[in-house]
Structure formats: structure tokens, C-alpha cells
Design a protein around this motif. Sequence first.
Motif, PDB file in Angstrom:
ATOM      1  N   LEU A 164      -3.608   7.948  -6.121  1.00  0.00           N
ATOM      2  CA  LEU A 164      -2.459   7.632  -5.276  1.00  0.00           C
ATOM      3  C   LEU A 164      -2.531   8.476  -4.011  1.00  0.00           C
ATOM      4  CD1 LEU A 164       0.389   7.551  -7.974  1.00  0.00           C
ATOM      5  CD2 LEU A 164      -1.169   5.717  -7.257  1.00  0.00           C
ATOM      6  N   THR A 179      -8.620   5.565 -15.162  1.00  0.00           N
ATOM      7  CA  THR A 179      -8.093   5.247 -13.833  1.00  0.00           C
ATOM      8  C   THR A 179      -9.190   5.414 -12.780  1.00  0.00           C
ATOM      9  OG1 THR A 179      -7.195   7.519 -13.692  1.00  0.00           O
ATOM     10  CG2 THR A 179      -5.705   5.779 -14.431  1.00  0.00           C
ATOM     11  N   ASP A 219      -1.185   0.184  -6.776  1.00  0.00           N
ATOM     12  CA  ASP A 219      -1.410  -0.228  -8.160  1.00  0.00           C
ATOM     13  C   ASP A 219      -0.915   0.919  -9.025  1.00  0.00           C
ATOM     14  OD1 ASP A 219      -2.602  -2.371  -6.965  1.00  0.00           O
ATOM     15  OD2 ASP A 219      -4.585  -2.072  -7.845  1.00  0.00           O
ATOM     16  N   ARG A 263       0.836  -1.202   0.000  1.00  0.00           N
ATOM     17  CA  ARG A 263       0.000   0.000   0.000  1.00  0.00           C
ATOM     18  C   ARG A 263       0.872   1.255   0.000  1.00  0.00           C
ATOM     19  NH1 ARG A 263      -5.409  -0.667   0.999  1.00  0.00           N
ATOM     20  NH2 ARG A 263      -6.032  -2.779   1.622  1.00  0.00           N
ATOM     21  N   MET A 298      -3.979   3.689   0.046  1.00  0.00           N
ATOM     22  CA  MET A 298      -4.485   3.068  -1.186  1.00  0.00           C
ATOM     23  C   MET A 298      -3.569   1.930  -1.614  1.00  0.00           C
ATOM     24  SD  MET A 298      -7.178   5.002  -2.125  1.00  0.00           S
ATOM     25  CE  MET A 298      -7.405   5.200  -3.882  1.00  0.00           C
ATOM     26  N   GLU A 299      -4.140   0.982  -2.351  1.00  0.00           N
ATOM     27  CA  GLU A 299      -3.327  -0.084  -2.937  1.00  0.00           C
ATOM     28  C   GLU A 299      -2.268   0.528  -3.854  1.00  0.00           C
ATOM     29  OE1 GLU A 299      -3.563  -3.335  -2.437  1.00  0.00           O
ATOM     30  OE2 GLU A 299      -5.542  -3.615  -1.521  1.00  0.00           O
ATOM     31  N   PRO A 357      -1.453   6.347 -11.198  1.00  0.00           N
ATOM     32  CA  PRO A 357      -2.267   5.161 -10.895  1.00  0.00           C
ATOM     33  C   PRO A 357      -2.315   4.244 -12.115  1.00  0.00           C
ATOM     34  CG  PRO A 357      -3.426   7.189 -10.299  1.00  0.00           C
ATOM     35  CD  PRO A 357      -2.227   7.592 -11.089  1.00  0.00           C
ATOM     36  N   SER A 404      -0.535  -4.013  -6.176  1.00  0.00           N
ATOM     37  CA  SER A 404      -0.310  -4.036  -4.716  1.00  0.00           C
ATOM     38  C   SER A 404       1.180  -4.075  -4.389  1.00  0.00           C
ATOM     39  CB  SER A 404      -1.025  -5.227  -4.075  1.00  0.00           C
ATOM     40  OG  SER A 404      -2.414  -5.065  -4.165  1.00  0.00           O
ATOM     41  N   TRP A 440      -6.647  -3.889 -13.267  1.00  0.00           N
ATOM     42  CA  TRP A 440      -8.024  -4.303 -12.953  1.00  0.00           C
ATOM     43  C   TRP A 440      -8.809  -4.374 -14.248  1.00  0.00           C
ATOM     44  CZ3 TRP A 440     -13.055  -2.662 -13.731  1.00  0.00           C
ATOM     45  CH2 TRP A 440     -14.053  -3.277 -12.943  1.00  0.00           C
ATOM     46  N   ARG A 485      -9.878   2.302  -2.794  1.00  0.00           N
ATOM     47  CA  ARG A 485      -8.804   1.298  -2.743  1.00  0.00           C
ATOM     48  C   ARG A 485      -7.729   1.559  -3.790  1.00  0.00           C
ATOM     49  NH1 ARG A 485     -10.431  -4.420  -3.712  1.00  0.00           N
ATOM     50  NH2 ARG A 485      -8.236  -4.704  -3.173  1.00  0.00           N
ATOM     51  N   TRP A 486      -8.131   1.945  -4.988  1.00  0.00           N
ATOM     52  CA  TRP A 486      -7.173   2.181  -6.064  1.00  0.00           C
ATOM     53  C   TRP A 486      -7.779   3.159  -7.069  1.00  0.00           C
ATOM     54  CZ3 TRP A 486      -9.328   0.664 -10.676  1.00  0.00           C
ATOM     55  CH2 TRP A 486     -10.272  -0.356 -10.643  1.00  0.00           C
ATOM     56  N   ALA A 516     -12.167   2.934 -11.460  1.00  0.00           N
ATOM     57  CA  ALA A 516     -12.240   2.593 -10.036  1.00  0.00           C
ATOM     58  C   ALA A 516     -13.635   2.880  -9.487  1.00  0.00           C
ATOM     59  CB  ALA A 516     -11.189   3.366  -9.256  1.00  0.00           C
TER      60      ALA A 516
END
Length: 525
Positions: A486, A470, A493, A27, A490-491, A52, A520, A213, A482-483, A474
Motif C-alpha cells: 500500500l 501479498t 486492492d 488508486r 498503487m492500485e 494489501p 481498484s 488476483w 501495481r499492487w 505480486a
Amino acid sequence: MPDLVFTGGVIWTGAEVTGALAVTDGRISAVGADALRRPGALVDLGGGFLMPSFGDGHAHPLFGGLEAQGPQIKGLTTVPDIVAEVARYAAEHPELEWIAGGSYDPSLVPGGDFDARWLDEAVPDRPVALRAYDYHTVWCNTAALERAGIGPGTPDPAIGWIVRRADGSPLGTLREWQACDLVLDLVPGKSADELVEGLAEAGRTMSSAGITWVQDAWVEPPMVDAYLEAERRGALAFRANLAFRADPETWRDQRAQFAAQRERVAGSRLVTAATVKFFADGVIEGGTAAMLTPYEDAPHSCGMPVWEPAALAEAVAAFDADGFQVHIHAIGDLGVRASLDAVERAVRENPARDRRPVIAHTQLVDPSDLPRFAELGVIANFEPLWAQLDPLQTELTIPRLGPERAALQYPMGSLLRLGAAVSFGSDWPVSSHEPLLGIRVAATRQTLDGSGPWIPEERLTVEQALRAQTSGVAYQAFAEHRWGTLAPGMEADLVWLAADPRTADPQDVHRIPVLGTWLSGTPTH
């Protein structure tokens, strides 16, 4: 202690620019000056651009990965080249009962009507089935037609057309899923190992483009096993949300099945199954997208709705009541309107909740329907690479629409200005998986050779397009906390580009190399 500290370039959080970013246990733990104060393994960006990672709001990763296991016909530019590649592959694989592959270009032949006899020259003694890159059309040889029992007296299914010669015999082109499935249902299924390798290949492809994702926009329940097995083996290099395809004839029985599959993946780290996919209609190039007024080249036809509007609304409301997000393929202006009407019914009949329905592709929207996206909370998912005046448009789409309707296509700028949520996808393998290529088209509405701009009032800025790919994705994924941006917590990613696309010439954005991708905090490219 941070695992990684990125510095030495431009770091774009999705909202602002900073000079450093720290990652701890997968993270983001700090940004800016605070990150520099935390010792860790330094990653020198070399003057590049960290941002991101990309999401893909509508794609078919398993289909795309599996294409690598068949004849390599994608991108071939003549029918003889496709036939030669099929012949080569068949000769190298005499053990295969069927030769199956994708994705051929339907604009190579007038009307997109391909003849079985052309494939007979390559493989006369075994069935061949090739998907067009729109995945709404199949081209097959005579042996495949015979194996499926398709002859002059075979009626068209309820959802699909068997393209015929003047004498009534089947030509070799099948349109829409029930017609295509007459042949595809006979193709032997892939083994578990082949499916896992398909997802591994998809992961390599998408990671190389900075994607972490994906909304898998067409999943049948058996495909869930492949995802879970790929994750178990460590072969899944991306997060995925699975969308189960609702069938107009069996959807009531599917409700319990889909709910059970959703529970199966509840313990997965990378896989969710929170969405149900509907096909409201087909595609304009095939004459099957549902239209408010007839096609220019077929004044007897308004296309082929997959669902009657009332049935679509009933099913959408039912799956919404079951807690699923709905994701509706809608290409024609009638398809889009029927989808909006269906969401409106779900909003009216079901308890208030954060539902985030998606209408995917959103190619042709009647201007009166544009405000309804924001009013109903519908996310418009675009495949931006399609918003250019390419041969598919000039040879098939525009002749079928006529100039007035053609000028309304892909209204991404209009919807953003009206306050609608917008996300981007690729529909890979229907079209390229590369986000930067789609972002280039979204910002220029030009072909790669500079033709255009086409419908320039619908252009986005590069930064707007980056956000659609991005944070926009999400938000579609219910993952904006979560993502997709940045910030600490946050994850991690991330994608590392060689240059800042926001300051580059928009026509050259797609040329920027992807230097690294992290899921991650773990490098996947």
C-alpha cells in the motif's frame, strides 16, 4: 478529492503501520497524516486491520466455480455419504446425460482406490465421473468405463494408470491426465453461460476471503473466451493471469496458439495470459510424483514423470524464448530437479531478461537442490495449507515416502533463509481457498486440532506468511509496482480484517473474519 478515506484501525502497508489511507479513482492517493487532510467518504475500520489484498499464486478458479454446478461431494467424510449425494443429485437432474463433479477425498479408501460398483449403487444407468480433490485422479462408475471403452484389455496410456482388480478388470479409478481423459473427454462441455457463472461463483468465493488476483494455473485456449465474456458482462470480480497447459506431445504446435491467445487478451483490464504451465510429474499420494529413489510401498516405481527431463528442458527453453513465464508443477524430488535443470537451460541458452520462473508446490526437494532456487531466480510457490500432518499425509503420503524423505517436505523456511523468492497459493478447489487458513498452517505447521508442529524448523512467522500471500504473489505476477503493498500510486486492492493477524495467536489466525475486499477501490465483498 478522495473517494474513500480509511481510518479507525491498524493499516499495514506491507512494510509499516499507519493510521489512515485515502483512495482516489481506484488508486491509493495518500497514507498517514496526509490522508486525513484529504476529505472523502470515511470508512471506519472499527479497530480492525486494513492490508494489501491477498493474491493466490496457484489456483483453478473456473474449475472451483464449476464444482458448484454438480453434486456437492467436497468435504464429505465417508464413501456412503458421497454415494448418497451423487444419487440425490442424479435424481434431481434426470435430464443430464452425465453426472460429473468434484472433489472427493482420496484418503477415505486405502491406497485411494475407489470402486466403480459403489457408484453403480447410486447411478446404474448413466455415466458418472468424479474428480478427486487432487485433480489427478478420477473415480467413475461402470457405465462411464463402458462408454469410454475401458475394459480388461485396455492398455495404460503413456501418462496414466488404469487401476485394476486382481482379475485385470478396471476398478473404477484412473490416475493422471491421459488416463483420466479417457472418460473426461466424453463429458459434455459447459455452455458459455455456465462458464461465466462458474467464474462469477469463483469471484464470490475468493472475494469473500480477501483475494483480488489469481494465477489460473491450468487453462486450455477455449477457456479464454469465458474469461473475456465474464469481464465483458461485469461478472469477473478478480484479476487473473492465465497459464496455458503445455502438452508433451503437441507443444511445438502450441507455441503459436499460445502467443495468439496472449495477444487476444492484450486489451483486457483484468486478464493477462503471460504464462505457460508444465506438469513435471503427478502427486505422491497417487504414486505418480517423480522420485529420485523408489517409493517405500512400491520399490519397483519412481513415479511417473509427465515429461522426460530432456524434453521438459527443451520445451521450457522454447516457451521462455517466446517471452512466456514458465510455471512448473513439481511435487517429487526428481520432478523438482528436472524443473530446475529446465530453467537452468533456459537461462543459459536465452538472452538475459526478467523471467521469474515458478516451481509450484515444491513438496519434496533434495537438500542439494535448495540453493538452486535463489541462484536461478526461481520463485517457490507453496500451498501452505498442505504443510500439516493431516490424513492425506498419514494415510497415503508418508507411507509412500518413508520417514526420512517425509521430513523434507515443504521447505518454505529453508528457501526463505537461502534468499529464494516465495509466494503462496491455494490450488483451490484442490484445497481451501482461504489464505488465512494457509497462513495459520505456515506459521504453526499444525493441524486444526493442534497436532504438531510438524517439521517445525520450516515454520514462518505470520508476517512472513502474509508477505508471501501479498507482495510475494505480486512479485510472481510482475505486479509489485501495481499492487501487493500500500503506497501512493498503487492500485487500491485492499482487504479489511476484524483483527491484526500479526499480533493474534498464530493458531487462531484463520478465525479472523474478512470484513471487506476492494478491487481498484471497488468493493467486491
